[in-house]
Design a protein around this motif. Structure first.
Motif, PDB file in Angstrom:
ATOM      1  N   VAL A  65       0.856  -1.181   0.000  1.00  0.00           N
ATOM      2  CA  VAL A  65       0.000   0.000   0.000  1.00  0.00           C
ATOM      3  C   VAL A  65       0.893   1.234   0.000  1.00  0.00           C
ATOM      4  O   VAL A  65       1.669   1.448   0.932  1.00  0.00           O
ATOM      5  N   LEU A  66       0.797   2.027  -1.059  1.00  0.00           N
ATOM      6  CA  LEU A  66       1.596   3.248  -1.167  1.00  0.00           C
ATOM      7  C   LEU A  66       0.876   4.392  -0.464  1.00  0.00           C
ATOM      8  O   LEU A  66      -0.266   4.709  -0.784  1.00  0.00           O
ATOM      9  N   ARG A  67       1.565   5.007   0.494  1.00  0.00           N
ATOM     10  CA  ARG A  67       1.002   6.146   1.231  1.00  0.00           C
ATOM     11  C   ARG A  67       1.870   7.372   1.007  1.00  0.00           C
ATOM     12  O   ARG A  67       3.071   7.347   1.251  1.00  0.00           O
ATOM     13  N   TRP A  68       1.248   8.442   0.548  1.00  0.00           N
ATOM     14  CA  TRP A  68       1.970   9.712   0.456  1.00  0.00           C
ATOM     15  C   TRP A  68       2.002  10.355   1.837  1.00  0.00           C
ATOM     16  O   TRP A  68       0.998  10.363   2.546  1.00  0.00           O
ATOM     17  N   VAL A  69       3.145  10.890   2.221  1.00  0.00           N
ATOM     18  CA  VAL A  69       3.285  11.476   3.552  1.00  0.00           C
ATOM     19  C   VAL A  69       2.370  12.690   3.689  1.00  0.00           C
ATOM     20  O   VAL A  69       1.981  13.321   2.695  1.00  0.00           O
ATOM     21  N   ARG A  70       2.028  13.013   4.920  1.00  0.00           N
ATOM     22  CA  ARG A  70       1.091  14.105   5.187  1.00  0.00           C
ATOM     23  C   ARG A  70       1.530  15.423   4.549  1.00  0.00           C
ATOM     24  O   ARG A  70       0.710  16.174   4.021  1.00  0.00           O
ATOM     25  N   GLU A  71       2.824  15.703   4.635  1.00  0.00           N
ATOM     26  CA  GLU A  71       3.321  16.989   4.151  1.00  0.00           C
ATOM     27  C   GLU A  71       3.077  17.188   2.659  1.00  0.00           C
ATOM     28  O   GLU A  71       3.003  18.318   2.171  1.00  0.00           O
ATOM     29  N   ASP A  72       2.942  16.090   1.924  1.00  0.00           N
ATOM     30  CA  ASP A  72       2.790  16.171   0.469  1.00  0.00           C
ATOM     31  C   ASP A  72       1.346  15.999   0.006  1.00  0.00           C
ATOM     32  O   ASP A  72       1.086  16.011  -1.205  1.00  0.00           O
ATOM     33  N   PHE A  73       0.419  15.837   0.929  1.00  0.00           N
ATOM     34  CA  PHE A  73      -0.942  15.463   0.539  1.00  0.00           C
ATOM     35  C   PHE A  73      -1.581  16.486  -0.406  1.00  0.00           C
ATOM     36  O   PHE A  73      -2.153  16.124  -1.438  1.00  0.00           O
ATOM     37  N   THR A  74      -1.478  17.762  -0.077  1.00  0.00           N
ATOM     38  CA  THR A  74      -2.083  18.791  -0.926  1.00  0.00           C
ATOM     39  C   THR A  74      -1.463  18.783  -2.316  1.00  0.00           C
ATOM     40  O   THR A  74      -2.167  18.870  -3.333  1.00  0.00           O
ATOM     41  N   TRP A  97       0.490   4.120  11.758  1.00  0.00           N
ATOM     42  CA  TRP A  97       1.268   4.223  10.528  1.00  0.00           C
ATOM     43  C   TRP A  97       1.033   5.546   9.793  1.00  0.00           C
ATOM     44  O   TRP A  97       1.830   5.935   8.940  1.00  0.00           O
ATOM     45  N   CYS A  98      -0.047   6.270  10.121  1.00  0.00           N
ATOM     46  CA  CYS A  98      -0.391   7.477   9.367  1.00  0.00           C
ATOM     47  C   CYS A  98       0.319   8.730   9.875  1.00  0.00           C
ATOM     48  O   CYS A  98       0.071   9.830   9.376  1.00  0.00           O
ATOM     49  N   ASP A  99       1.198   8.581  10.881  1.00  0.00           N
ATOM     50  CA  ASP A  99       1.966   9.710  11.422  1.00  0.00           C
ATOM     51  C   ASP A  99       1.098  10.749  12.119  1.00  0.00           C
ATOM     52  O   ASP A  99       1.433  11.933  12.154  1.00  0.00           O
ATOM     53  N   SER A 100      -0.016  10.310  12.685  1.00  0.00           N
ATOM     54  CA  SER A 100      -0.881  11.241  13.414  1.00  0.00           C
ATOM     55  C   SER A 100      -0.309  11.586  14.782  1.00  0.00           C
ATOM     56  O   SER A 100      -0.716  12.570  15.398  1.00  0.00           O
ATOM     57  N   GLY A 101       0.612  10.741  15.267  1.00  0.00           N
ATOM     58  CA  GLY A 101       1.146  10.926  16.604  1.00  0.00           C
ATOM     59  C   GLY A 101       0.353  10.177  17.659  1.00  0.00           C
ATOM     60  O   GLY A 101       0.723  10.184  18.834  1.00  0.00           O
ATOM     61  N   ARG A 102      -0.734   9.515  17.247  1.00  0.00           N
ATOM     62  CA  ARG A 102      -1.552   8.763  18.189  1.00  0.00           C
ATOM     63  C   ARG A 102      -1.206   7.274  18.120  1.00  0.00           C
ATOM     64  O   ARG A 102      -0.605   6.807  17.163  1.00  0.00           O
ATOM     65  N   LYS A 103      -1.621   6.539  19.154  1.00  0.00           N
ATOM     66  CA  LYS A 103      -1.471   5.093  19.117  1.00  0.00           C
ATOM     67  C   LYS A 103      -2.371   4.518  18.027  1.00  0.00           C
ATOM     68  O   LYS A 103      -3.444   5.053  17.749  1.00  0.00           O
ATOM     69  N   TYR A 104      -1.932   3.400  17.452  1.00  0.00           N
ATOM     70  CA  TYR A 104      -2.703   2.775  16.375  1.00  0.00           C
ATOM     71  C   TYR A 104      -4.126   2.456  16.818  1.00  0.00           C
ATOM     72  O   TYR A 104      -5.087   2.700  16.092  1.00  0.00           O
ATOM     73  N   LYS A 105      -4.279   1.942  18.038  1.00  0.00           N
ATOM     74  CA  LYS A 105      -5.607   1.541  18.500  1.00  0.00           C
ATOM     75  C   LYS A 105      -6.527   2.737  18.718  1.00  0.00           C
ATOM     76  O   LYS A 105      -7.747   2.577  18.786  1.00  0.00           O
ATOM     77  N   LYS A 106      -5.936   3.935  18.848  1.00  0.00           N
ATOM     78  CA  LYS A 106      -6.726   5.149  19.031  1.00  0.00           C
ATOM     79  C   LYS A 106      -6.886   5.924  17.726  1.00  0.00           C
ATOM     80  O   LYS A 106      -7.523   6.973  17.706  1.00  0.00           O
ATOM     81  N   CYS A 107      -6.295   5.399  16.656  1.00  0.00           N
ATOM     82  CA  CYS A 107      -6.307   6.128  15.386  1.00  0.00           C
ATOM     83  C   CYS A 107      -6.876   5.223  14.298  1.00  0.00           C
ATOM     84  O   CYS A 107      -8.046   4.854  14.354  1.00  0.00           O
TER      85      CYS A 107
END
Length: 221
Positions: free
Chosen positions: A101-110, A204-214
């Motif tokens: 699964v290819l994920r673009w980093v948050r900084e590049d989303f726009t 994995w989405c770099d939200s800064g939260r735990k996986y189970k909370k995100c």
């Protein structure tokens, strides 16, 4: 603190912290964010009271009913979404395969959304929507029998460099797919993650939260 005490099995102490938080919010804050936090604390309090054999009050029952209704609605929507996709590439010969699964980093989303306007529906209007879509894609690979699922987090600059070196068409969806496969083998190890991560590990989405909370929260699975 409530979560840590609950995981440690210290339900009575966790209930005290939970109630203290509810009292502070009720007395001092009526913002939408506080209302959402209060709802979460009520869910926690209801769980703790149930574990301790304490009768639930009207607020506990209302919060539980709302959570159950929201979860049922989400599950129904998720079933509809999965029935229409996402489609994943699975070998027809039954050989073992990896889901990538290819994920673009948050900084590049726009910039990514602007780069491929035809893919706006795929990416969604915001990063949270995009992350939910990727979570469904990863789960689809897992349910299709992938030996492992790898979440590849890449930048637009890395993609552009790849297409330049390889002489590939940067606008072709197939190029993005091949880039994901290439990056899974050659990219920075810290940005090629096995999915799903540990429940208490970072999402994995770099939200800064735990996986189970995100992205791993029950309402998103």
């Amino acid at each position: 603190m409530v979560e840590a005490l609950t995981e440690a099995g210290r339900y009575e102490r966790a209930l005290e912290w939970c109630q203290a938080g509810l009292d502070r919010i009720t007395a001092n804050d009526d913002s939408p964010q506080a209302a959402e936090y209060r709802h979460g604390l009520l869910i926690d309090r209801g769980f703790l009271r149930g574990e301790l054999g304490i009768e639930l009050d009207e607020d506990d029952l209302a919060a539980e009913a709302e959570a159950n209704a929201s979860f049922a609605q989400f599950r129904e929507g998720l079933r509809d979404a999965l029935s229409q996709g996402p489609s994943v590439d699975v070998p027809e010969d039954g050989e073992a395969f990896d889901g990538i699964v290819l994920r673009w980093v948050r900084e590049d989303f726009t910039a990514v959304r602007a780069r491929w306007l035809e893919s706006t529906a795929h990416y969604g209007d915001d990063y949270d929507t995009y992350a939910e879509r990727l979570q469904r894609e990863a789960r689809a690979y897992s349910e299709a029998g992938a030996a492992r699922v790898r979440m590849v987090s890449a930048t637009l600059a890395e993609f552009e460099a790849y297409t330049h070196r390889q002489g590939r068409d940067a606008d072709a969806a197939e190029t993005r797919r091949s880039f994901g496969e290439w990056y899974a083998l050659t990219g920075h190890p810290e940005r090629v993650l096995l999915w799903p991560p540990a429940r208490n590990g970072p999402c994995w989405c770099d939200s800064g939260r735990k996986y189970k909370k995100c992205c791993g929260a029950p309402t998103k699975n």
